[in-house]
Design a protein around this motif. Structure first.
Motif, mmCIF file in Angstrom:
data_model
loop_
_atom_site.group_PDB
_atom_site.id
_atom_site.type_symbol
_atom_site.label_atom_id
_atom_site.label_comp_id
_atom_site.label_asym_id
_atom_site.label_seq_id
_atom_site.Cartn_x
_atom_site.Cartn_y
_atom_site.Cartn_z
ATOM 1 N N ASP A 115 0.843 -1.188 0.000
ATOM 2 C CA ASP A 115 0.000 0.000 0.000
ATOM 3 C C ASP A 115 0.884 1.246 0.000
ATOM 4 O OD1 ASP A 115 -2.513 -0.908 -0.167
ATOM 5 O OD2 ASP A 115 -3.124 -0.394 1.865
ATOM 6 N N PRO A 116 0.462 2.310 -0.709
ATOM 7 C CA PRO A 116 1.241 3.556 -0.613
ATOM 8 C C PRO A 116 1.059 4.188 0.760
ATOM 9 C CG PRO A 116 -0.626 3.832 -2.082
ATOM 10 C CD PRO A 116 -0.630 2.407 -1.665
ATOM 11 N N PHE A 117 1.789 3.637 1.699
ATOM 12 C CA PHE A 117 1.649 4.054 3.091
ATOM 13 C C PHE A 117 3.021 3.982 3.751
ATOM 14 C CE2 PHE A 117 1.462 2.734 7.507
ATOM 15 C CZ PHE A 117 0.524 3.577 8.069
ATOM 16 N N VAL A 118 3.446 5.081 4.360
ATOM 17 C CA VAL A 118 4.715 5.112 5.079
ATOM 18 C C VAL A 118 4.513 5.918 6.346
ATOM 19 C CG1 VAL A 118 7.085 5.949 5.074
ATOM 20 C CG2 VAL A 118 6.192 4.919 3.032
ATOM 21 N N SER A 119 5.021 5.411 7.425
ATOM 22 C CA SER A 119 4.968 6.159 8.675
ATOM 23 C C SER A 119 6.354 6.166 9.293
ATOM 24 C CB SER A 119 3.962 5.500 9.619
ATOM 25 O OG SER A 119 3.942 6.191 10.830
ATOM 26 N N THR A 120 6.780 7.326 9.782
ATOM 27 C CA THR A 120 8.103 7.405 10.405
ATOM 28 C C THR A 120 8.155 8.615 11.335
ATOM 29 O OG1 THR A 120 10.482 7.378 9.995
ATOM 30 C CG2 THR A 120 9.170 8.692 8.495
ATOM 31 N N ARG A 121 9.321 8.869 11.880
ATOM 32 C CA ARG A 121 9.510 10.039 12.743
ATOM 33 C C ARG A 121 10.652 10.876 12.198
ATOM 34 N NH1 ARG A 121 8.132 6.736 17.840
ATOM 35 N NH2 ARG A 121 10.290 6.098 17.902
ATOM 36 N N LEU A 122 10.434 12.195 12.142
ATOM 37 C CA LEU A 122 11.406 13.098 11.531
ATOM 38 C C LEU A 122 12.062 13.995 12.571
ATOM 39 C CD1 LEU A 122 9.304 14.515 8.571
ATOM 40 C CD2 LEU A 122 11.022 12.742 8.409
ATOM 41 N N ASP B 84 16.826 6.539 17.016
ATOM 42 C CA ASP B 84 16.086 5.287 17.167
ATOM 43 C C ASP B 84 14.886 5.272 16.220
ATOM 44 O OD1 ASP B 84 17.886 4.565 19.078
ATOM 45 O OD2 ASP B 84 16.642 5.163 20.754
ATOM 46 N N PRO B 85 15.163 5.217 14.928
ATOM 47 C CA PRO B 85 14.107 5.411 13.937
ATOM 48 C C PRO B 85 13.001 4.364 13.981
ATOM 49 C CG PRO B 85 16.156 4.760 12.888
ATOM 50 C CD PRO B 85 16.483 5.025 14.305
ATOM 51 N N PHE B 86 11.819 4.836 13.642
ATOM 52 C CA PHE B 86 10.632 3.988 13.556
ATOM 53 C C PHE B 86 10.102 4.070 12.129
ATOM 54 C CE2 PHE B 86 6.003 4.365 13.308
ATOM 55 C CZ PHE B 86 5.612 3.120 13.776
ATOM 56 N N PHE B 87 9.721 2.930 11.570
ATOM 57 C CA PHE B 87 9.114 2.924 10.246
ATOM 58 C C PHE B 87 7.920 1.985 10.256
ATOM 59 C CE2 PHE B 87 13.685 3.594 9.451
ATOM 60 C CZ PHE B 87 13.611 4.837 8.850
ATOM 61 N N ALA B 88 6.913 2.335 9.489
ATOM 62 C CA ALA B 88 5.773 1.437 9.327
ATOM 63 C C ALA B 88 5.381 1.386 7.867
ATOM 64 C CB ALA B 88 4.609 1.910 10.180
ATOM 65 N N PHE B 89 5.047 0.182 7.409
ATOM 66 C CA PHE B 89 4.602 -0.025 6.040
ATOM 67 C C PHE B 89 3.365 -0.912 6.061
ATOM 68 C CE2 PHE B 89 9.233 0.477 5.908
ATOM 69 C CZ PHE B 89 9.325 1.564 5.064
ATOM 70 N N MET B 90 2.624 -0.862 4.961
ATOM 71 C CA MET B 90 1.406 -1.664 4.875
ATOM 72 C C MET B 90 1.511 -2.596 3.680
ATOM 73 S SD MET B 90 -1.436 -1.698 6.713
ATOM 74 C CE MET B 90 -2.252 -0.176 7.156
ATOM 75 N N LEU B 91 1.418 -3.874 3.968
ATOM 76 C CA LEU B 91 1.533 -4.892 2.921
ATOM 77 C C LEU B 91 0.153 -5.413 2.575
ATOM 78 C CD1 LEU B 91 3.403 -6.988 1.366
ATOM 79 C CD2 LEU B 91 3.300 -8.345 3.437
ATOM 80 N N ARG B 92 -0.147 -5.471 1.260
ATOM 81 C CA ARG B 92 -1.408 -6.068 0.831
ATOM 82 C C ARG B 92 -1.252 -7.575 0.905
ATOM 83 N NH1 ARG B 92 -1.711 -2.532 -4.304
ATOM 84 N NH2 ARG B 92 -2.334 -0.570 -3.389
ATOM 85 N N GLY B 93 -2.157 -8.234 1.556
ATOM 86 C CA GLY B 93 -2.031 -9.674 1.727
ATOM 87 C C GLY B 93 -1.097 -9.987 2.882
#
Lengths: 154, 119
Positions: A115-122, B84-93
């Motif tokens: 999905d075109p979705f990204v979340s992070t901290r800047l 302490d970076p945080f990343f989130a992504f969304m995977l279809r399926g």
């Protein structure tokens, strides 16, 4: 004889000191730093960064990109940002902070099954515009959101 | 030399334990991947509070997320990402048992990898 003994002690002390440094990895670490330092960020302005990243591509402002960003950030050291989009065939998402010495924060290449979705901290140095550029198979789209930073974090 | 010592300590610590935490959550046919990486993310312009010497740049440059051996996300990261970076992504399926591999590489050549299995 005394001189000889002194010389021997001196040599053995320096040798052991050197070996301690070498084994503890201090030496190799500084060598590694020297080799990799040219990669450290140089200060580019936003325009230069855009030029470097997207050449002379047209970037169209779009309302199909949603940026969730606090209007007022108390601490600029960690500002949460969530980018999502309803655009089709998104290939990459880039996040830029206009007033930071190095504007580009991150660029993610996303495959179609994501999905075109990204979340992070800047980290945001001062009140600035956060620019998001989404690359699709049809072209480049951008959206911007302003954030007021009360305590600059860098 | 406090910086050298701290970065050395940091390197030793990162060898002993993984610097990456991964969480996945399956919902409505999608899988959210969240990750938290322990990293100083120094951009090279900060000064040491005691010695006033510049703290050398030390930040993650590349982030790779793999799904079952296929590279899924390729990220170029700058020093503007917070400590302490945080990343989130969304995977279809995404199915139970899928292997998600996350690895990073920083400007000093340090790297780390962690594998997570979707539950």
């Amino acid at each position: 004889m005394t001189a000889n003994r002194r010389a021997f002690i001196k040599k053995s002390v320096t040798l052991s000191a050197y070996s301690i440094i070498a084994t503890s990895g201090l030496l190799s670490l500084s060598e590694a730093q020297a080799k990799l330092l040219p990669d450290t960020p140089s200060t580019h302005s936003l325009q230069q960064t855009l030029q470097r990243l997207f050449k002379d591509q047209d970037i169209i402002a779009s309302d199909k990109i949603d940026i969730q960003l606090p209007k007022i950030a108390v601490n600029g050291a960690a500002v949460s940002i969530t980018v999502s989009s309803t655009l089709k065939d998104v290939e990459s998402i880039a996040i830029l902070v206009e007033k930071n010495p190095t504007p580009l924060a991150a660029k993610f290449e996303l495959p179609p099954h994501l999905d075109p979705f990204v979340s992070t901290r800047l980290k945001i140095a001062e009140s600035s515009v956060v620019l998001v550029i989404v690359e699709t198979s049809e072209g480049f789209y951008s959206a911007a959101e302003k954030v007021i930073v009360t305590l600059g974090g860098c | 030399m406090p910086q050298k010592k701290s970065s050395l300590l940091w390197a030793v610590a990162s060898i002993r334990m993984s610097s990456i935490k991964i969480r996945t959550k399956r919902k409505d046919g999608k899988t959210q991947i969240r990750m938290l990486i322990a990293h100083p993310m120094e951009h090279g312009r900060n000064r040491d509070a005691k010695t006033n010497a510049l703290i050398p740049a030390h930040f993650i440059q590349e982030l790779t997320v793999k799904l079952n051996k296929n590279v899924m996300i390729n990220g170029k990261i700058g020093a503007n990402i917070s400590k302490d970076p945080f990343f989130a992504f969304m995977l279809r399926g995404g199915n139970v048992g899928d292997k998600i591999t996350i690895s990073w590489l920083d400007n000093l050549g340090n790297k780390d990898t962690r594998i997570h299995v979707v539950k």
